[in-house]
Design a protein around this motif. Structure first.
Motif, PDB file in Angstrom:
ATOM      1  N   GLY A 152      42.052  38.411  25.448  1.00  0.00           N
ATOM      2  CA  GLY A 152      42.130  40.089  25.807  1.00  0.00           C
ATOM      3  C   GLY A 152      42.807  40.501  26.968  1.00  0.00           C
ATOM      4  N   GLY A 153      42.734  40.038  27.942  1.00  0.00           N
ATOM      5  CA  GLY A 153      43.420  40.080  29.224  1.00  0.00           C
ATOM      6  C   GLY A 153      44.905  39.740  29.001  1.00  0.00           C
TER       7      GLY A 153
ATOM      8  N   LEU B 129      46.632  39.726  26.430  1.00  0.00           N
ATOM      9  CA  LEU B 129      47.129  40.815  25.134  1.00  0.00           C
ATOM     10  C   LEU B 129      47.404  42.083  26.126  1.00  0.00           C
ATOM     11  CD1 LEU B 129      48.058  40.511  22.233  1.00  0.00           C
ATOM     12  CD2 LEU B 129      45.635  41.318  21.851  1.00  0.00           C
ATOM     13  N   PHE B 130      46.105  42.563  26.783  1.00  0.00           N
ATOM     14  CA  PHE B 130      46.379  43.885  27.235  1.00  0.00           C
ATOM     15  C   PHE B 130      47.259  43.761  28.518  1.00  0.00           C
ATOM     16  CE2 PHE B 130      45.053  46.716  30.914  1.00  0.00           C
ATOM     17  CZ  PHE B 130      45.443  47.854  30.214  1.00  0.00           C
ATOM     18  N   PHE B 131      47.599  42.891  29.265  1.00  0.00           N
ATOM     19  CA  PHE B 131      48.562  43.019  30.532  1.00  0.00           C
ATOM     20  C   PHE B 131      49.988  42.781  29.681  1.00  0.00           C
ATOM     21  CE2 PHE B 131      51.324  41.210  33.719  1.00  0.00           C
ATOM     22  CZ  PHE B 131      50.904  42.023  34.728  1.00  0.00           C
ATOM     23  N   SER B 132      50.187  41.980  28.724  1.00  0.00           N
ATOM     24  CA  SER B 132      51.550  41.865  28.448  1.00  0.00           C
ATOM     25  C   SER B 132      51.911  42.721  27.515  1.00  0.00           C
ATOM     26  CB  SER B 132      51.799  40.198  27.768  1.00  0.00           C
ATOM     27  OG  SER B 132      50.643  40.376  26.699  1.00  0.00           O
ATOM     28  N   ALA B 133      50.941  43.365  26.540  1.00  0.00           N
ATOM     29  CA  ALA B 133      51.551  44.269  25.513  1.00  0.00           C
ATOM     30  C   ALA B 133      51.417  45.654  25.963  1.00  0.00           C
ATOM     31  CB  ALA B 133      50.722  44.054  24.156  1.00  0.00           C
ATOM     32  N   SER B 134      50.546  46.050  26.945  1.00  0.00           N
ATOM     33  CA  SER B 134      50.222  47.313  27.310  1.00  0.00           C
ATOM     34  C   SER B 134      50.616  47.674  28.763  1.00  0.00           C
ATOM     35  CB  SER B 134      48.870  47.553  27.289  1.00  0.00           C
ATOM     36  OG  SER B 134      48.219  47.462  25.805  1.00  0.00           O
ATOM     37  N   PHE B 135      50.077  46.919  29.815  1.00  0.00           N
ATOM     38  CA  PHE B 135      50.213  47.510  30.852  1.00  0.00           C
ATOM     39  C   PHE B 135      51.635  47.583  31.609  1.00  0.00           C
ATOM     40  CE2 PHE B 135      50.467  46.202  35.585  1.00  0.00           C
ATOM     41  CZ  PHE B 135      49.590  47.256  36.099  1.00  0.00           C
TER      42      PHE B 135
ATOM     43  N   SER C  97      29.648  30.335  26.517  1.00  0.00           N
ATOM     44  CA  SER C  97      30.273  30.854  27.733  1.00  0.00           C
ATOM     45  C   SER C  97      31.983  30.548  27.568  1.00  0.00           C
ATOM     46  CB  SER C  97      29.637  30.200  28.939  1.00  0.00           C
ATOM     47  OG  SER C  97      28.360  30.558  29.162  1.00  0.00           O
ATOM     48  N   ALA C  98      32.106  29.296  27.149  1.00  0.00           N
ATOM     49  CA  ALA C  98      33.695  28.840  26.632  1.00  0.00           C
ATOM     50  C   ALA C  98      34.134  29.983  25.697  1.00  0.00           C
ATOM     51  CB  ALA C  98      33.449  27.518  26.059  1.00  0.00           C
ATOM     52  N   LEU C  99      33.531  30.419  24.648  1.00  0.00           N
ATOM     53  CA  LEU C  99      33.958  31.435  23.745  1.00  0.00           C
ATOM     54  C   LEU C  99      34.510  32.638  24.326  1.00  0.00           C
ATOM     55  CD1 LEU C  99      34.686  32.131  21.176  1.00  0.00           C
ATOM     56  CD2 LEU C  99      32.259  32.458  20.476  1.00  0.00           C
ATOM     57  N   LEU C 100      33.251  33.069  25.195  1.00  0.00           N
ATOM     58  CA  LEU C 100      33.352  34.341  25.919  1.00  0.00           C
ATOM     59  C   LEU C 100      34.552  34.486  26.957  1.00  0.00           C
ATOM     60  CD1 LEU C 100      29.803  35.645  26.315  1.00  0.00           C
ATOM     61  CD2 LEU C 100      31.493  36.197  24.964  1.00  0.00           C
ATOM     62  N   THR C 101      34.855  33.248  27.740  1.00  0.00           N
ATOM     63  CA  THR C 101      35.586  33.359  28.630  1.00  0.00           C
ATOM     64  C   THR C 101      37.050  33.166  27.969  1.00  0.00           C
ATOM     65  OG1 THR C 101      34.155  32.064  30.163  1.00  0.00           O
ATOM     66  CG2 THR C 101      36.524  31.893  30.654  1.00  0.00           C
ATOM     67  N   SER C 102      37.099  32.279  26.917  1.00  0.00           N
ATOM     68  CA  SER C 102      38.366  32.536  26.203  1.00  0.00           C
ATOM     69  C   SER C 102      38.821  33.807  25.512  1.00  0.00           C
ATOM     70  CB  SER C 102      38.395  31.258  24.689  1.00  0.00           C
ATOM     71  OG  SER C 102      38.298  30.093  25.529  1.00  0.00           O
ATOM     72  N   SER C 103      37.756  34.487  25.267  1.00  0.00           N
ATOM     73  CA  SER C 103      38.011  35.673  24.610  1.00  0.00           C
ATOM     74  C   SER C 103      38.456  36.963  25.723  1.00  0.00           C
ATOM     75  CB  SER C 103      37.001  36.312  23.803  1.00  0.00           C
ATOM     76  OG  SER C 103      36.458  35.519  22.957  1.00  0.00           O
ATOM     77  N   LEU C 104      37.948  36.647  26.611  1.00  0.00           N
ATOM     78  CA  LEU C 104      38.356  37.590  27.983  1.00  0.00           C
ATOM     79  C   LEU C 104      39.827  36.960  28.452  1.00  0.00           C
ATOM     80  CD1 LEU C 104      37.750  39.181  30.686  1.00  0.00           C
ATOM     81  CD2 LEU C 104      37.048  37.099  31.724  1.00  0.00           C
ATOM     82  N   LEU C 105      40.162  35.846  28.385  1.00  0.00           N
ATOM     83  CA  LEU C 105      41.504  35.316  28.569  1.00  0.00           C
ATOM     84  C   LEU C 105      42.530  35.793  27.472  1.00  0.00           C
ATOM     85  CD1 LEU C 105      43.677  33.735  30.341  1.00  0.00           C
ATOM     86  CD2 LEU C 105      42.899  31.783  28.912  1.00  0.00           C
TER      87      LEU C 105
END
Length: 135
Positions: free
Chosen positions: A19-20, A22-28, A9-17
């Motif tokens: 990706g989120g 990276l997506f927000f700052s680089a794309s959105f 769960s820690a790995l998945l939550t860190s990965s969500l953070l």
């Protein structure tokens, strides 16, 4: 078994953070600035960034709690991300907006540059967290 679930769960939550952020700052934000008239894009970005920073604080704290059982290193980095995001949201973001409103271009560039550096540092730190948790 429970420790495995916490670790995953820690790995998945860190990965969500990761990706989120990276997506927000680089794309959105870039997409908005290219797709909308400048005034509309700025207004929308001003509405989106407070929520983005709340997402970062909450998600990094959840990931830190989940990582605590398996990696003090990752839990510490995630906590630092959360703690450094609070002044970014509460102090730096309003200062950037004030510089924009006052048409202080040089001040805006410096403050915005600082926010970019902070976000990039968070993303790089999250990369280390993900590698640590995946090992």
């Amino acid at each position: 078994m429970f420790e495995n679930a916490l670790h995953t769960s820690a790995l998945l939550t860190s990965s969500l953070l990761f990706g989120g952020m990276l997506f927000f700052s680089a794309s959105f934000a870039a997409f908005l600035l290219k797709s909308l008239p400048l005034a509309e894009a700025r207004a929308l970005i001003r509405k989106a960034f407070p929520s983005f920073y709340i997402f970062v604080v909450i998600t990094s704290l959840i990931a830190a709690l989940l990582a605590l059982a398996s990696s003090l290193f990752s839990a510490s980095i995630l906590t630092l991300i959360a703690l450094s995001t609070i002044p970014t949201r509460q102090i730096l973001m309003p200062a950037i907006n004030a510089a924009t409103d006052a048409k202080l271009k040089q001040r805006f560039l410096v403050l915005h540059g600082l926010s970019v550096v902070i976000t990039l540092a968070h993303i790089v730190a999250l990369g280390f967290v993900i590698v640590d948790l995946a090992a």
